[in-house]
Design a protein around this motif. Sequence first.
Motif, PDB file in Angstrom:
ATOM      1  N   VAL A 132       0.846  -1.195   0.000  1.00  0.00           N
ATOM      2  CA  VAL A 132       0.000   0.000   0.000  1.00  0.00           C
ATOM      3  C   VAL A 132       0.882   1.247   0.000  1.00  0.00           C
ATOM      4  O   VAL A 132       0.625   2.203  -0.748  1.00  0.00           O
ATOM      5  N   VAL A 133       1.933   1.239   0.814  1.00  0.00           N
ATOM      6  CA  VAL A 133       2.875   2.361   0.825  1.00  0.00           C
ATOM      7  C   VAL A 133       3.465   2.556  -0.570  1.00  0.00           C
ATOM      8  O   VAL A 133       3.539   3.687  -1.079  1.00  0.00           O
ATOM      9  N   SER A 134       3.866   1.467  -1.208  1.00  0.00           N
ATOM     10  CA  SER A 134       4.437   1.554  -2.560  1.00  0.00           C
ATOM     11  C   SER A 134       3.435   2.116  -3.562  1.00  0.00           C
ATOM     12  O   SER A 134       3.790   2.916  -4.438  1.00  0.00           O
ATOM     13  N   ALA A 135       2.166   1.709  -3.410  1.00  0.00           N
ATOM     14  CA  ALA A 135       1.128   2.170  -4.333  1.00  0.00           C
ATOM     15  C   ALA A 135       0.831   3.657  -4.168  1.00  0.00           C
ATOM     16  O   ALA A 135       0.407   4.322  -5.114  1.00  0.00           O
ATOM     17  N   LEU A 136       1.069   4.178  -2.969  1.00  0.00           N
ATOM     18  CA  LEU A 136       0.796   5.588  -2.690  1.00  0.00           C
ATOM     19  C   LEU A 136       2.025   6.472  -2.892  1.00  0.00           C
ATOM     20  O   LEU A 136       1.899   7.700  -3.014  1.00  0.00           O
ATOM     21  N   VAL A 187      -4.517  -6.192  -3.845  1.00  0.00           N
ATOM     22  CA  VAL A 187      -5.177  -5.650  -2.646  1.00  0.00           C
ATOM     23  C   VAL A 187      -4.723  -4.208  -2.436  1.00  0.00           C
ATOM     24  O   VAL A 187      -5.534  -3.315  -2.160  1.00  0.00           O
ATOM     25  N   ALA A 188      -3.424  -3.975  -2.603  1.00  0.00           N
ATOM     26  CA  ALA A 188      -2.868  -2.639  -2.409  1.00  0.00           C
ATOM     27  C   ALA A 188      -3.413  -1.648  -3.434  1.00  0.00           C
ATOM     28  O   ALA A 188      -3.657  -0.477  -3.113  1.00  0.00           O
ATOM     29  N   ALA A 189      -3.618  -2.106  -4.659  1.00  0.00           N
ATOM     30  CA  ALA A 189      -4.149  -1.221  -5.702  1.00  0.00           C
ATOM     31  C   ALA A 189      -5.562  -0.767  -5.357  1.00  0.00           C
ATOM     32  O   ALA A 189      -5.920   0.403  -5.541  1.00  0.00           O
ATOM     33  N   VAL A 190      -6.370  -1.686  -4.844  1.00  0.00           N
ATOM     34  CA  VAL A 190      -7.727  -1.336  -4.422  1.00  0.00           C
ATOM     35  C   VAL A 190      -7.678  -0.405  -3.216  1.00  0.00           C
ATOM     36  O   VAL A 190      -8.423   0.580  -3.132  1.00  0.00           O
TER      37      VAL A 190
END
Length: 287
Positions: free
Chosen positions: A18-22, A175-178
């Motif tokens: 999630v951190v990487s996606a943001l 999951v992280a993308a969502v």
Amino acid sequence: MATTILVTGATGTIGSQVVSALKGRNEVTVRAAVRSAAKAEALKGGNVTPVDFEYTKPEQIQKAVEGVEKLFLVTPFAQDQVDLAARLVDFAKAAGVKHIVKLSAMGTEFEPSIQLARWHRTVERYILGSGLKYTFLKPNNFMENFIGYYPPAKDGNIYLPWGQGACSFIAGADVAAVAAEALTTSAHENKAYALTGPEAFTIAQAAATIGEVSGRKVNYVDVPEAAANKAMLDMGMPAWMVDGMMELHGINKAGYAAQVTDTVQKVAGRAPMSFAQFAKQHAAAWK
């Protein structure tokens, strides 16, 4: 003004992604909650800042949520996880957090359910009772489990008590993308999403795929439930954890985890990763 987001579990399987996606998104500032910010220099950079955070230290929680508008909530795998999550929700509400995106689990809505699902459902209900906006992400088992939790042993076997049960495993990146979409737009507020990969497959099929990409001979060994229970206890796992894992294994063995949804496609705008794609990306983990 950039929106400030606190990501708990920032070094874990999902939180790290999630951190990487943001990372690099100009519209958000990310606080990555870690046990030691001083030891998390790898996370630092751009719009990401590590912050000290432990669920058992209220003063750290209070400081971490100051000025935060959105919270990505990952509950620790602990027997008191409901109490720990509730305390974070209380601190978040008091600090003015507006929206909580909770990493939950598939099947929390069913009764009767297994203990792990009941814990997640209790936290979901606590968030609902808080009056804060929410998004509940309910993923199936993670493909990363074949790396971190039940990889092939030295003899090339994957030992699990799953019988021939199939599961629609999902890649953590999906999951992280969502999660990133839920954290950066208002379109997913007050919604719950069941998240799966594109297909259900058995552990034997997973073993064959891992064997293909790693160049090893990999097989699945269906372990009797009593033997699996004893093995986990012999490893030193606490009884409550073993009981919870055996219930989860039982759900998978019975085929209840084979459901496939199109939520990743709808929310993230792309198809979820197949296990064949995941295995190719992570082949080095099994060589």
